[in-house]
Design a protein around this motif. Structure first.
Motif, PDB file in Angstrom:
ATOM      1  N   LYS A  39     152.272 -14.542  -6.895  1.00 48.00           N
ATOM      2  CA  LYS A  39     153.186 -14.025  -7.912  1.00 48.00           C
ATOM      3  C   LYS A  39     154.595 -14.057  -7.330  1.00 48.00           C
ATOM      4  N   GLN A  40     155.525 -14.619  -8.088  1.00 50.04           N
ATOM      5  CA  GLN A  40     156.913 -14.672  -7.631  1.00 50.04           C
ATOM      6  C   GLN A  40     157.558 -13.307  -7.769  1.00 50.04           C
ATOM      7  N   ILE A  41     158.240 -12.860  -6.695  1.00 52.13           N
ATOM      8  CA  ILE A  41     158.912 -11.560  -6.753  1.00 52.13           C
ATOM      9  C   ILE A  41     160.431 -11.688  -6.692  1.00 52.13           C
ATOM     10  N   SER A  42     160.932 -12.836  -6.241  1.00 55.92           N
ATOM     11  CA  SER A  42     162.379 -13.042  -6.253  1.00 55.92           C
ATOM     12  C   SER A  42     162.699 -14.522  -6.122  1.00 55.92           C
ATOM     13  N   GLU A  43     163.962 -14.816  -6.332  1.00 50.34           N
ATOM     14  CA  GLU A  43     164.471 -16.176  -6.236  1.00 50.34           C
ATOM     15  C   GLU A  43     165.649 -16.171  -5.263  1.00 50.34           C
ATOM     16  N   PRO A  44     165.352 -16.181  -3.965  1.00 47.69           N
ATOM     17  CA  PRO A  44     166.431 -16.115  -2.973  1.00 47.69           C
ATOM     18  C   PRO A  44     167.392 -17.299  -3.113  1.00 47.69           C
ATOM     19  N   LEU A  83     171.332 -22.499   0.014  1.00 47.94           N
ATOM     20  CA  LEU A  83     172.220 -23.611  -0.310  1.00 47.94           C
ATOM     21  C   LEU A  83     171.464 -24.915  -0.531  1.00 47.94           C
ATOM     22  N   PHE A  84     171.864 -25.633  -1.575  1.00 50.97           N
ATOM     23  CA  PHE A  84     171.319 -26.951  -1.906  1.00 50.97           C
ATOM     24  C   PHE A  84     169.807 -26.928  -2.146  1.00 50.97           C
ATOM     25  N   SER A  85     169.277 -25.766  -2.513  1.00 53.66           N
ATOM     26  CA  SER A  85     167.821 -25.616  -2.579  1.00 53.66           C
ATOM     27  C   SER A  85     167.375 -24.807  -3.783  1.00 53.66           C
ATOM     28  N   ARG A  86     166.102 -24.942  -4.081  1.00 50.01           N
ATOM     29  CA  ARG A  86     165.400 -24.077  -5.034  1.00 50.01           C
ATOM     30  C   ARG A  86     164.439 -23.248  -4.188  1.00 50.01           C
ATOM     31  N   ALA A  87     164.388 -21.942  -4.441  1.00 52.45           N
ATOM     32  CA  ALA A  87     163.578 -21.081  -3.586  1.00 52.45           C
ATOM     33  C   ALA A  87     162.853 -20.015  -4.399  1.00 52.45           C
ATOM     34  N   ALA A  88     161.687 -19.635  -3.895  1.00 50.48           N
ATOM     35  CA  ALA A  88     160.914 -18.559  -4.516  1.00 50.48           C
ATOM     36  C   ALA A  88     160.198 -17.772  -3.433  1.00 50.48           C
ATOM     37  N   LEU A  89     160.284 -16.462  -3.504  1.00 52.88           N
ATOM     38  CA  LEU A  89     159.537 -15.573  -2.625  1.00 52.88           C
ATOM     39  C   LEU A  89     158.336 -15.092  -3.407  1.00 52.88           C
ATOM     40  N   LEU A  90     157.143 -15.250  -2.811  1.00 49.40           N
ATOM     41  CA  LEU A  90     155.903 -14.935  -3.517  1.00 49.40           C
ATOM     42  C   LEU A  90     155.036 -13.985  -2.695  1.00 49.40           C
ATOM     43  N   ILE A  91     154.189 -13.255  -3.413  1.00 49.02           N
ATOM     44  CA  ILE A  91     153.189 -12.390  -2.798  1.00 49.02           C
ATOM     45  C   ILE A  91     151.856 -12.667  -3.490  1.00 49.02           C
ATOM     46  N   LYS A  92     150.783 -12.103  -2.932  1.00 48.94           N
ATOM     47  CA  LYS A  92     149.493 -12.227  -3.609  1.00 48.94           C
ATOM     48  C   LYS A  92     149.555 -11.516  -4.942  1.00 48.94           C
TER      49      LYS A  92
END
Length: 185
Positions: A167-172, A175-184
């Motif tokens: 489950k995504q909890i944030s979108e850090p 630079l020049f990137s797409r990012a997602a912080l996920l947990i179970k």
């Protein structure tokens, strides 16, 4: 021959993964310093020559460890040499994975998949395996290059991650990137 834009980034191009400019653009302490604590176990997936592994080893401290995974023995050897020179060898466990299986036995507090998920042929199996290594409060940070991974492709990866139990909890912001912080989930 693989290069850094198709297939797997070849060890012959490792120099491009570890530069002063990259340290400025992708400063590990700014990107994931808030997620790694002293004494933890971290997982660096597709570690290459160890750009992030060394910083992670400093963050986990003497009682922590970093499992650095790559499919290329040459990349792992570069990491071994660098960790020895940096005095961090005792904190880093290099692990040669198979193209279709990570194959570690440790549970981790934090996993990093930086600019590598787009290289994985079976994202569902890969992400399901990563989920199996996360401790109950563990986190996975996926970062992909904007110049190579479109927004629809990244969203597709996040849907696969969801189906793998994340489950995504944030979108850090990286630079020049797409990012997602996920947990179970």
């Amino acid at each position: 021959m693989a290069n850094c834009s198709t297939d797997v980034c070849s060890y012959k191009r490792a120099w491009a993964l570890d530069t002063r400019i990259r340290n400025y653009i992708h400063d590990p302490y700014k990107i994931f310093g808030d997620y790694i604590k002293e004494g933890q176990t971290a997982l660096d997936l597709g570690c290459g020559p160890g750009f992030f592994s060394l910083a992670m080893a400093e963050m986990v401290g003497e009682k922590g460890r970093v499992i650095s995974v790559d499919i290329q023995e040459e990349m792992l050897q570069m990491l071994r040499d660098k960790s020895e020179r940096a005095g961090l060898k005792s904190r880093i466990i290099p692990h040669k994975s198979q193209p279709d299986k990570i194959g570690i036995s440790e549970m981790v507090d934090f996993a990093l998949a930086f600019y590598m998920v787009h290289e994985v042929p079976d994202k569902k199996n890969f992400l399901s395996e990563v989920v199996s290594y996360l401790k109950p409060d563990g986190k996975l940070l996926i970062v992909e290059p904007k110049f190579h991974v479109s927004k629809p492709d990244f969203d597709s990866t996040l849907k696969v991650a969801q189906s793998a139990g994340l489950k995504q909890i944030s979108e850090p912001k990286v630079l020049f990137s797409r990012a997602a912080l996920l947990i179970k989930a």
